[in-house]
Design an enzyme around this catalytic site. Sequence first.
Site, short mmCIF file in Angstrom:
data_model
loop_
_atom_site.label_atom_id
_atom_site.label_comp_id
_atom_site.label_asym_id
_atom_site.label_seq_id
_atom_site.Cartn_x
_atom_site.Cartn_y
_atom_site.Cartn_z
N GLY C 238 86.05 23.70 70.30
CA GLY C 238 85.47 23.95 68.90
C GLY C 238 85.56 22.93 67.77
O GLY C 238 85.80 22.53 67.59
N HIS C 239 84.32 23.38 66.76
CA HIS C 239 83.58 22.57 65.85
C HIS C 239 84.91 21.51 65.16
O HIS C 239 86.20 22.29 64.64
CB HIS C 239 83.00 23.01 64.96
CG HIS C 239 82.78 23.55 64.51
ND1 HIS C 239 81.75 24.89 63.30
CD2 HIS C 239 83.60 25.53 64.10
CE1 HIS C 239 82.40 25.61 63.37
NE2 HIS C 239 83.40 26.18 63.67
N ASN C 240 85.32 20.23 64.44
CA ASN C 240 85.66 20.42 63.92
C ASN C 240 87.05 19.94 64.86
O ASN C 240 88.62 19.55 63.51
CB ASN C 240 86.25 20.77 62.40
CG ASN C 240 84.53 20.35 61.90
OD1 ASN C 240 83.92 21.21 61.76
ND2 ASN C 240 84.30 18.82 61.01
#
Lengths: 328, 328, 328
Positions: C238-240
């Site tokens: 996922g993002h980050n």
Amino acid sequence: MSLAQVAAKIGATLAHPEDADFIVQDVATLDKATNDNLAFLDNPKYRDQFSATKAGAVIIHPDMAPFAPQGVKLLLTPTPYKSYALAAQAFYPESRPDAHISDMARIHPSAKIGNGAYIGDFVTIGENVVIGDGAWIESHAAIGHGVQLGNNCRVGPHSSVSHAIIGNNVRLYPGVRIGQDGFGFAIDPTGFVKVPQLGRVVIGDHIEIGANSCIDRGAQGDTTIGSGTWVDNLVQIGHNVKMGRGCVIVSQCGIAGSTELGDFVVLGGQVGVAGHLKIGSMARVAAKSGVTKNIPPKEEWMGYPAMPMKTFLRQTVKLNQLVQKTKV
Amino acid sequence: MSLAQVAAKIGATLAHPEDADFIVQDVATLDKATNDNLAFLDNPKYRDQFSATKAGAVIIHPDMAPFAPQGVKLLLTPTPYKSYALAAQAFYPESRPDAHISDMARIHPSAKIGNGAYIGDFVTIGENVVIGDGAWIESHAAIGHGVQLGNNCRVGPHSSVSHAIIGNNVRLYPGVRIGQDGFGFAIDPTGFVKVPQLGRVVIGDHIEIGANSCIDRGAQGDTTIGSGTWVDNLVQIGHNVKMGRGCVIVSQCGIAGSTELGDFVVLGGQVGVAGHLKIGSMARVAAKSGVTKNIPPKEEWMGYPAMPMKTFLRQTVKLNQLVQKTKV
Amino acid sequence: MSLAQVAAKIGATLAHPEDADFIVQDVATLDKATNDNLAFLDNPKYRDQFSATKAGAVIIHPDMAPFAPQGVKLLLTPTPYKSYALAAQAFYPESRPDAHISDMARIHPSAKIGNGAYIGDFVTIGENVVIGDGAWIESHAAIGHGVQLGNNCRVGPHSSVSHAIIGNNVRLYPGVRIGQDGFGFAIDPTGFVKVPQLGRVVIGDHIEIGANSCIDRGAQGDTTIGSGTWVDNLVQIGHNVKMGRGCVIVSQCGIAGSTELGDFVVLGGQVGVAGHLKIGSMARVAAKSGVTKNIPPKEEWMGYPAMPMKTFLRQTVKLNQLVQKTKV
């Protein structure tokens, strides 16, 4: 943009009206923001970052105002994350390519393509396809015969779409698979007998489907995704699934054939839902649960097999007690 | 088609011989069918729909005949779903495009392509590839050097195939990945050391591999998929897995390297099987189970870690009792 | 290659120096090897195969020497699998195509492509892309505007890359999705509000990303993958997410947004990790676990929800005892 302008755009109020003319140059995270940046605090896990932030201004819930470090300007709102989203949209309006049709795309002469469309390189568009205004079809997408897309749709690279009717403002991420045959066959000692898959995928408006996710066409009748639903990456949606409006399906979920979800259902990551079930509106299922029964509306379930969250937690507490008491 | 013709095609008998000349126009579901449609009842969950159906005729198990609504013609068979599959095939024979080789495909001159093939736009076919008669290679497929496909294979858009020998009547859905290197490396403090992956993927006849599923080539020796096996979407099959005939692998399963499945093994959705195990013929594993041990033939297992279904159910009942008795 | 040459290349010693001139023609598995082949024994499950092998020579741990069949030459090393990997690399050095740029690729004139690159058919390379020396970009790959790839990278067919900075010696398998927007929106009764995704994916050196895996760009700041990390097929990142060096992420894992992994973390197949967590360096999580809490460094966890392995095993033993005692 001045803080007053930002406040107006995002539905927040200034904690101190005298900050109205403060100029914000960018949005940033609490830990990286500098003194002309706007940050936000939503998840309480990051309260320490808030107390130490060097941001010029922060969007927060009014309850968090007492924890603000000296000198930081505050924008107050009961929904800081939504307000941050609107602020970020203001600083970074979505850009899209100019209208263009690649000379290396293969578009069937019978296809109708709306105004302002961008059609990338190596795209294929089949017979009788209808694509609305403002489409953005990225490279290598494959749009099969008879597919209809509404206005302002974006189709990511390497997506394939067949047997589908898609509404407006729908975004398919890279590698999405829509409209292939579902997993349908009759088991027979002499070899499985394929059940012809005759339905479509019908997708409403304002929907995102994440990268490499798969939505199979209906066996008979359609697989349907309601407007405003968001689907994350690597999700499997079986044939004849009916999904309501505003659902959130997190990454790697699988929903087996003919299951129906009401409106605003939330499935956490890696949830599996068996076939032919009904999940009521506003039901929520915790990540990695395995759902084998109908879930009434508004309930929160968890576990494998899934059960109401309260039952799951009570069971866990009691089992822990039993285990503590047991001597080996 | 007359009901007598349908009955002959699908191996069913007319409940009332006087219905023989009744004309059926289409197949449909129980709830949507009109009075010239043929529907079926297989899953008992839908018995209410059966009692209320407006279908002209329904395929059912003889035991369900008493629940038939007035005036509905009945086709009786012990295998209603299989018979429906055959009926649907009769009404919707599979269509395929005429022979055609796109001028926008890139086919190596050494490749051999059988009679009647359809090769779509932007397809790549490598050196020494052999493709049998009647192939249907959809747009953007990538067939790597030396791959062999038998007769009547269909390769979906954006599929990639390398290091593979594939039999007849095999269908690869969109985005399938076959023949890439398996996950093989030796862990070493100075950095992982890649183990060269030298084997192939060998796929039998009459096989379907679902969208975005991945089958890695063998490390040494081959990864093999037996004839008649069906694999759903988003499945992972590791290097050197050996799968027998007629297996059913539901969506999002993962089978780790070197595990062997016998014939007619069924894995429910999201099952994980650890590496180097043996799953006996006709074994069945419930959805979302995590298999860490060998499973003897014909057994039904469930759980995380998976255990025989009976043990799992007994444990669940007893734990529920214990929990009931415990006071907090 | 003589056994002495092999021993030198793989860091092993000859059990019997008089075997130095024995010629090895190929590597093979214990069960398939013939008398001029070199095999290895690492997993003790295969000791029976070792005792029955017809291999000319075998790489083994010194402890296994007593189980060697008569006449088989032995190469001794404490790390047989690593030594086998090096031997296989010596027999099968990685081959790659000669430098070539397809006339059917679409390369933006502003893109910079290093020496010796191979750019396959139907590849798209966007504005201001920088690709290092020795790149191998396979057919149908889509490299978006501004992406940077280091030297000696291989990008598999149908991969899409955007908003990414990628180091040297990185391999993306077929169908990999890098840099698309993460799953970010604020929930609101009037419809979800998209949170603009503004970050990148930053990937170090010597990394493999498996087929059809997805890595989303950061919402703000970057998603980062440390050098030497290996990611298997169908993984969601996922993002980050921040991942350290030398991590091993087995097939079908999902790591939710903003979670941080230290160095040399190992996640077994189908593990799910919730968002905003910290998994310490050298932590290991058993296959199919669901991680909902931070994990300290070097710990081994298992379960759903995941707990320390010792707790999980103790609990399992005690629960089994309780269940045994309970009479129904």
